[in-house]
Motif scaffolding. Structure first.
Motif, PDB file in Angstrom:
ATOM      1  N   ILE A 147      34.774  76.944  46.093  1.00 47.14           N
ATOM      2  CA  ILE A 147      36.082  76.772  45.462  1.00 47.14           C
ATOM      3  C   ILE A 147      36.695  75.523  46.073  1.00 47.14           C
ATOM      4  O   ILE A 147      37.001  75.484  47.270  1.00 47.14           O
ATOM      5  N   ILE A 148      36.838  74.485  45.269  1.00 53.90           N
ATOM      6  CA  ILE A 148      37.449  73.242  45.732  1.00 53.90           C
ATOM      7  C   ILE A 148      38.925  73.293  45.367  1.00 53.90           C
ATOM      8  O   ILE A 148      39.272  73.532  44.199  1.00 53.90           O
ATOM      9  N   GLY A 149      39.784  73.115  46.354  1.00 54.21           N
ATOM     10  CA  GLY A 149      41.196  73.272  46.047  1.00 54.21           C
ATOM     11  C   GLY A 149      42.132  72.591  47.003  1.00 54.21           C
ATOM     12  O   GLY A 149      41.729  71.965  47.989  1.00 54.21           O
ATOM     13  N   ASP A 150      43.401  72.731  46.691  1.00 50.69           N
ATOM     14  CA  ASP A 150      44.483  72.198  47.495  1.00 50.69           C
ATOM     15  C   ASP A 150      45.336  73.388  47.898  1.00 50.69           C
ATOM     16  O   ASP A 150      46.132  73.894  47.109  1.00 50.69           O
ATOM     17  N   GLY A 151      45.143  73.873  49.111  1.00 55.13           N
ATOM     18  CA  GLY A 151      45.803  75.107  49.515  1.00 55.13           C
ATOM     19  C   GLY A 151      45.224  76.283  48.754  1.00 55.13           C
ATOM     20  O   GLY A 151      44.016  76.485  48.734  1.00 55.13           O
ATOM     21  N   GLN A 152      46.077  77.049  48.093  1.00 53.45           N
ATOM     22  CA  GLN A 152      45.623  78.208  47.320  1.00 53.45           C
ATOM     23  C   GLN A 152      45.442  77.877  45.843  1.00 53.45           C
ATOM     24  O   GLN A 152      45.242  78.777  45.029  1.00 53.45           O
ATOM     25  N   SER A 154      42.316  63.595  49.256  1.00 47.68           N
ATOM     26  CA  SER A 154      41.780  63.635  50.607  1.00 47.68           C
ATOM     27  C   SER A 154      42.152  64.926  51.325  1.00 47.68           C
ATOM     28  O   SER A 154      41.557  65.251  52.344  1.00 47.68           O
ATOM     29  N   GLN A 155      43.149  65.649  50.834  1.00 46.90           N
ATOM     30  CA  GLN A 155      43.560  66.894  51.465  1.00 46.90           C
ATOM     31  C   GLN A 155      42.831  68.107  50.879  1.00 46.90           C
ATOM     32  O   GLN A 155      43.072  69.231  51.300  1.00 46.90           O
ATOM     33  N   TRP A 156      42.001  67.900  49.892  1.00 46.41           N
ATOM     34  CA  TRP A 156      41.301  69.024  49.272  1.00 46.41           C
ATOM     35  C   TRP A 156      40.319  69.646  50.263  1.00 46.41           C
ATOM     36  O   TRP A 156      39.733  68.966  51.101  1.00 46.41           O
ATOM     37  N   THR A 157      40.133  70.952  50.135  1.00 45.53           N
ATOM     38  CA  THR A 157      39.177  71.661  50.979  1.00 45.53           C
ATOM     39  C   THR A 157      38.166  72.388  50.108  1.00 45.53           C
ATOM     40  O   THR A 157      38.400  72.625  48.921  1.00 45.53           O
ATOM     41  N   ASN A 213      34.210  58.625  38.585  1.00 45.79           N
ATOM     42  CA  ASN A 213      33.801  59.671  39.518  1.00 45.79           C
ATOM     43  C   ASN A 213      34.674  60.902  39.310  1.00 45.79           C
ATOM     44  O   ASN A 213      35.795  60.817  38.815  1.00 45.79           O
ATOM     45  N   SER A 214      34.124  62.035  39.673  1.00 45.92           N
ATOM     46  CA  SER A 214      34.876  63.284  39.645  1.00 45.92           C
ATOM     47  C   SER A 214      34.603  64.068  40.923  1.00 45.92           C
ATOM     48  O   SER A 214      33.464  64.139  41.377  1.00 45.92           O
ATOM     49  N   GLY A 215      35.661  64.627  41.485  1.00 47.45           N
ATOM     50  CA  GLY A 215      35.513  65.460  42.658  1.00 47.45           C
ATOM     51  C   GLY A 215      35.532  66.934  42.338  1.00 47.45           C
ATOM     52  O   GLY A 215      35.648  67.774  43.230  1.00 47.45           O
ATOM     53  N   THR A 216      35.425  67.257  41.039  1.00 43.92           N
ATOM     54  CA  THR A 216      35.516  68.661  40.621  1.00 43.92           C
ATOM     55  C   THR A 216      34.340  69.107  39.761  1.00 43.92           C
ATOM     56  O   THR A 216      34.377  70.196  39.189  1.00 43.92           O
ATOM     57  N   GLY A 217      33.312  68.281  39.629  1.00 42.23           N
ATOM     58  CA  GLY A 217      32.194  68.647  38.771  1.00 42.23           C
ATOM     59  C   GLY A 217      32.398  68.288  37.321  1.00 42.23           C
ATOM     60  O   GLY A 217      31.592  68.635  36.454  1.00 42.23           O
ATOM     61  N   TYR A 218      33.479  67.570  37.012  1.00 42.63           N
ATOM     62  CA  TYR A 218      33.765  67.184  35.627  1.00 42.63           C
ATOM     63  C   TYR A 218      32.784  66.128  35.133  1.00 42.63           C
ATOM     64  O   TYR A 218      32.411  66.119  33.960  1.00 42.63           O
ATOM     65  N   ALA A 219      32.365  65.238  36.021  1.00 40.19           N
ATOM     66  CA  ALA A 219      31.458  64.154  35.625  1.00 40.19           C
ATOM     67  C   ALA A 219      30.729  63.629  36.854  1.00 40.19           C
ATOM     68  O   ALA A 219      31.169  63.810  37.991  1.00 40.19           O
ATOM     69  N   LYS A 238      40.957  74.000  42.143  1.00 37.90           N
ATOM     70  CA  LYS A 238      40.815  72.959  41.122  1.00 37.90           C
ATOM     71  C   LYS A 238      39.407  72.866  40.564  1.00 37.90           C
ATOM     72  O   LYS A 238      39.177  72.195  39.566  1.00 37.90           O
ATOM     73  N   ALA A 239      38.449  73.539  41.221  1.00 38.97           N
ATOM     74  CA  ALA A 239      37.071  73.506  40.728  1.00 38.97           C
ATOM     75  C   ALA A 239      36.311  74.701  41.282  1.00 38.97           C
ATOM     76  O   ALA A 239      36.562  75.146  42.402  1.00 38.97           O
ATOM     77  N   VAL A 240      35.372  75.201  40.481  1.00 39.19           N
ATOM     78  CA  VAL A 240      34.454  76.249  40.910  1.00 39.19           C
ATOM     79  C   VAL A 240      33.054  75.723  40.642  1.00 39.19           C
ATOM     80  O   VAL A 240      32.634  75.589  39.492  1.00 39.19           O
ATOM     81  N   VAL A 241      32.333  75.386  41.709  1.00 34.92           N
ATOM     82  CA  VAL A 241      31.026  74.746  41.562  1.00 34.92           C
ATOM     83  C   VAL A 241      30.000  75.505  42.393  1.00 34.92           C
ATOM     84  O   VAL A 241      30.342  76.373  43.201  1.00 34.92           O
ATOM     85  N   THR A 242      28.735  75.164  42.197  1.00 33.69           N
ATOM     86  CA  THR A 242      27.665  75.832  42.942  1.00 33.69           C
ATOM     87  C   THR A 242      27.565  75.253  44.347  1.00 33.69           C
ATOM     88  O   THR A 242      28.145  74.208  44.661  1.00 33.69           O
ATOM     89  N   THR A 243      26.790  75.918  45.175  1.00 36.59           N
ATOM     90  CA  THR A 243      26.595  75.443  46.548  1.00 36.59           C
ATOM     91  C   THR A 243      25.784  74.153  46.602  1.00 36.59           C
ATOM     92  O   THR A 243      25.769  73.471  47.625  1.00 36.59           O
ATOM     93  N   ALA A 244      25.118  73.808  45.508  1.00 37.33           N
ATOM     94  CA  ALA A 244      24.318  72.575  45.467  1.00 37.33           C
ATOM     95  C   ALA A 244      25.176  71.340  45.224  1.00 37.33           C
ATOM     96  O   ALA A 244      24.707  70.207  45.367  1.00 37.33           O
TER      97      ALA A 244
END
Length: 313
Positions: free
Chosen positions: A83-88, A2-5, A159-165, A91-97
């Motif tokens: 860039i989905i992450g926790d601070g710096q 929940s703290q991911w940005t 479910n995945s919050g990083t584009g894994y699935a 955890k994921a690099v995904v497209t804008t879609a």
């Protein structure tokens, strides 16, 4: 999670040694250290994943390859990334879609629609940075009474919050004697919802109802599989051939064969049938792989999923 940005931006620099990336947007420059998974995603976005593999011992070459891609005008038009992450820590690099859906949001949506909390199978649930598996066991039925085999039937949320699935709902079988679960791979028994949709939760009610209604046929399928004739001779070589057919790694074949020998279900003088192969894989994952130093929950779930195909052989 929940703290991911999520930070939108165009990559402008990269360090292959630290897997550090710098992106720029209207708020300025932002630096992240990428996880191995996020770094792989980044290379896939740049279409240089093979370069990284071939030159993994030359970080400067990789960095320059990344910089060239970033500076290339044709590529740069498609390099607006999240860039989905926790601070710096990225955890994921995904497209804008990509529309990230938090695992807690998925669970709350399910639990609000039905009184399912008491059916969550906590022992077989797991969550990490890339994936969540939550099984719900709604009934238990005896099968193969002479072996005291009891199975639980239900469904599983992934479910995945990083584009894994993708977000998915599928039928779930739990072997209670082994406390081991498998999600079924048949497309008719698995509903997926793409993270590219703004309305990812649309259709989940219908999917759960449809999948649950099909669970009534599972017991009969398993009983038919148990009574089917042998697929092949019961030798280590023939068992290995069948495991290769469903793409289970060769490194596991000998141990799976040994577990079948110890508990030869579905084995007759004529050989081994599909039920025997399925139970051999589940026995191996529960009694050896699960307790080994190399245990990987995603790989475990994948092997259980693919092994179910033996039931239909």
């Amino acid at each position: 999670q929940s703290q991911w940005t999520s930070t939108l931006g165009t990559p402008i620099d990269y360090d292959a040694d630290s897997k550090g990336i710098v992106v720029k947007n209207e708020d300025g420059e932002h630096s992240f250290i990428l996880s191995d998974f996020a770094n792989t995603q980044f290379m896939e976005r740049l279409k240089i994943k093979s370069v990284v593999h071939d030159f993994k011992d030359d970080p400067e070459f990789i960095r320059m390859a990344v910089i060239r891609k970033i500076e290339d005008r044709n590529t740069n038009r498609h390099l607006q990334l999240q860039i989905i992450g926790d601070g710096q820590y990225g955890k994921a690099v995904v497209t804008t879609a990509y529309h990230r859906v938090e695992n807690l949001e998925v669970l709350n949506t399910i639990l609000e629609k039905e009184d399912l909390y008491e059916y969550i199978d906590e022992k077989n649930a797991f969550i990490n940075d890339n994936i969540m598996h939550i099984p719900f066991i709604r009934k238990e039925e005896p099968i193969l009474k002479e072996r005291n085999e009891i199975l639980g039937f239900g469904f599983q949320i992934a479910n995945s919050g990083t584009g894994y699935a993708a977000l998915s709902i599928g039928l779930f079988i739990l072997r209670l004697a082994c406390t081991n679960g498998a999600i079924i791979s048949s497309p008719t028994l698995l509903s997926r919802f793409s993270h590219r949709s703004n309305n990812i939760f649309d259709g989940m009610d219908d999917a759960m109802n449809s999948i649950w209604s099909k669970s009534a046929t599972l017991k009969d399928q398993l009983l038919k599989a148990y009574n089917r004739p042998a697929l092949t001779e019961f030798t280590q070589e023939k068992v290995s051939d069948l495991l290769s057919l469903v793409r289970i790694q060769h490194v596991f074949h000998e141990s799976i064969y040994e577990h079948i020998k110890q508990d030869p279900v579905g084995v007759t003088q004529k050989g081994i049938n599909g039920y025997g192969m399925w139970q051999g894989v589940t026995q191996f994952i529960t009694h050896k792989y699960l307790n080994s130093d190399i245990y990987n929950p995603q790989e475990s779930q994948w092997m259980l999923k693919t092994a179910y195909s033996f039931i239909k052989f």
